[in-house]
Design an enzyme around this catalytic site. Structure first.
Site, PDB file in Angstrom:
ATOM      1  N   ASP A  53      48.343  39.767  38.163  1.00 32.22           N
ATOM      2  CA  ASP A  53      49.050  40.828  37.455  1.00 32.22           C
ATOM      3  C   ASP A  53      50.500  40.410  37.280  1.00 32.22           C
ATOM      4  OD1 ASP A  53      48.388  43.908  36.728  1.00 32.22           O
ATOM      5  OD2 ASP A  53      50.514  43.677  37.222  1.00 32.22           O
ATOM      6  N   CYS A 104      45.107  41.064  34.804  1.00 30.03           N
ATOM      7  CA  CYS A 104      45.809  42.344  34.624  1.00 30.03           C
ATOM      8  C   CYS A 104      45.228  43.343  35.617  1.00 30.03           C
ATOM      9  CB  CYS A 104      45.688  42.835  33.193  1.00 30.03           C
ATOM     10  SG  CYS A 104      46.067  41.567  31.959  1.00 30.03           S
ATOM     11  N   CYS A 149      40.884  50.292  27.691  1.00 28.73           N
ATOM     12  CA  CYS A 149      40.801  51.755  27.730  1.00 28.73           C
ATOM     13  C   CYS A 149      41.465  52.308  26.473  1.00 28.73           C
ATOM     14  CB  CYS A 149      41.442  52.314  29.000  1.00 28.73           C
ATOM     15  SG  CYS A 149      43.167  51.837  29.255  1.00 28.73           S
ATOM     16  N   GLY A 205      44.156  48.024  40.918  1.00 29.35           N
ATOM     17  CA  GLY A 205      43.229  47.353  41.797  1.00 29.35           C
ATOM     18  C   GLY A 205      41.842  47.917  41.945  1.00 29.35           C
ATOM     19  N   GLY A 206      41.489  48.937  41.190  1.00 30.35           N
ATOM     20  CA  GLY A 206      40.151  49.491  41.321  1.00 30.35           C
ATOM     21  C   GLY A 206      39.073  48.453  41.078  1.00 30.35           C
ATOM     22  N   LYS A 207      39.238  47.661  40.030  1.00 27.15           N
ATOM     23  CA  LYS A 207      38.238  46.648  39.710  1.00 27.15           C
ATOM     24  C   LYS A 207      38.258  45.513  40.728  1.00 27.15           C
ATOM     25  CE  LYS A 207      38.603  47.822  34.809  1.00 27.15           C
ATOM     26  NZ  LYS A 207      39.629  48.879  34.994  1.00 27.15           N
TER      27      LYS A 207
END
Length: 423
Positions: free
Chosen positions: A260, A239, A355, A243-245
């Site tokens: 994703d 998921c 989150c 794309g930060g991670k």
């Protein structure tokens, strides 16, 4: 009869009404509603529509209290007159719009309807010195749910968190350059690899954006990938978009496969990877059905969830995340976590994160999983892996809450657990 011409600015208010309708009646995210309602608007008008809708959602309960006090008969929740009054009031009371402009630009929204009612109620409230409370009132069912889960102090902290625009958090491609970037950007660092800027920063205009030296990512959202440490193996980022991670893992030296369900979101992820000069294998697939070719050294699961933990940036979640949605996302999380557990080699790790401020999506998922898998155990998170002022819980997991870092801009609500598969 001459045609009626709308006052300048009416188009953005009409778009704001449609966004509010999409959120409150159809349960859509504010971005989804704006994508449709804002089609054809100039960027400035689109931005204003978003600002009006978001601020109305932050203060919705209090706006409705004012409206109800000024009407003899309560307006239905979905009445266009109520929507128009919310938009006019939030402009006048929160966004600094002169009252005459606030009402003039919403009256066309009720053409053929109760224009006199809207005009009269708004005028009466303005003449009577209407004001909003110091802090927004949370939706009643949200306040009850969070008080039961986290206590009354957390609810008050959440009210304070949503009242103020959140800061802008940046994750750095090179954590060793933290002090340099904090100086260049006039920000502060709460941990290596992170810089926090004041709310409202013009991100694309900042040094380092075009060069890919950093990317926007909330401080809490950056913790899960950090918990896997330096790379050297293969990691599945499930998921993954936007794309930060993925970028964190790639920058740390991992061989990343980012999965994703949305091809469109993966396009954005590819753009972010290109800008930051990072690389990863992208796969468009539903992780509830997809299976990797080989096992991985680690899996990062940033699971789909109610997203109630990011309410200060996305106030629409407070009005969309009803118990049924929370139950549905919890069932999806159970499926993903159960499947992903079989994709990790013996001795490998899973980081599970949501989150969400709902225990059923965090603590409840972990308890269910550990009760069904004796080949996994918690690998405790340690204080030195976390931002200053944030501590893991006694069981080695992490729950971030809106009261944390209250003097430094606060933090989004997350539940995070790191698990290791027994050799």
């Amino acid at each position: 009869m001459r045609p009626r011409f709308d006052p300048v600015g009416t188009a953005s208010r009409r778009a704001a009404l449609r966004v509010l309708d999409a959120v409150l009646r159809r349960g859509q995210p504010i971005e989804t509603g704006l994508a449709r309602a804002g089609d054809g608007l100039a960027p400035a008008d689109r931005g204003l529509a978003h600002a009006i809708a978001a601020e109305a959602l932050r203060w919705l309960a209090d706006l409705d209290t004012l409206i109800d006090r000024a009407t003899r008969q309560r307006l239905p929740d979905d009445a266009k007159a109520r929507f128009a009054l919310r938009i006019a009031l939030v402009q006048a009371l929160r966004l600094g719009t002169p009252p005459h402009a606030a009402i003039a630009t919403v009256l066309p929204l009720v053409d053929g309807g109760p224009r006199k009612l809207v005009h009269g109620v708004f005028g009466a409230l303005m003449r009577g010195g209407a004001a909003l409370p110091e802090l927004p009132t949370l939706p009643a069912e949200v306040a009850v749910r969070w008080q039961q889960a986290h206590g009354a102090a957390m609810v008050e902290a959440a009210r304070a968190a949503i009242a103020a625009p959140p800061p802008v958090d940046l994750t750095l491609a090179d954590p060793a350059a933290t002090d340099e970037w904090a100086t260049r950007l006039s920000g502060i660092s709460l941990m290596p690899g992170h810089v926090r800027l004041p709310a409202g920063a013009d991100v694309p205009a900042l040094p380092g954006f075009a060069d890919g030296g950093w990317w926007v990512q909330d401080l809490a959202a950056g913790i899960p990938a950090r918990l896997l440490g330096a790379g050297g193996g293969h990691v599945l980022d499930l998921c993954a978009a936007p794309g930060g991670k993925t970028m964190q893992l790639a920058a740390a030296g991992w061989d990343v496969t980012a999965v994703d369900i949305s091809e469109q979101r993966l396009v954005r992820l590819r753009e972010n990877l290109d800008r930051t000069r990072q690389s990863a294998t992208l796969v468009a697939a539903d992780v509830a059905r997809w299976t990797p070719d080989t096992s991985a050294d680690a899996v990062l699961i940033d699971a789909p969830c109610s997203a109630t933990g990011i309410f200060r940036r996305h106030p629409d979640v407070l009005h969309r995340a009803h118990p049924r949605l929370i139950e549905e996302t919890a069932a999806l999380q159970t499926s993903i976590l159960s499947r992903a557990a079989d994709w990790v080699r013996p001795g490998g790790r899973i980081v599970y994160a949501v989150c969400s401020l709902e225990p059923v999506e965090g603590e409840g998922q972990l308890a269910r999983f550990l009760g069904s898998r004796d080949d996994y155990a918690i690998e405790p998170i340690t204080a030195d892996e976390l931002p200053a002022g944030i501590m893991p819980r006694d069981d080695g997991t992490l729950r971030t809450l809106p009261a944390m870092l209250g003097d430094q801009g606060r933090i989004d609500g997350f539940f995070i657990a790191r698990l290791r598969r027994r050799p």
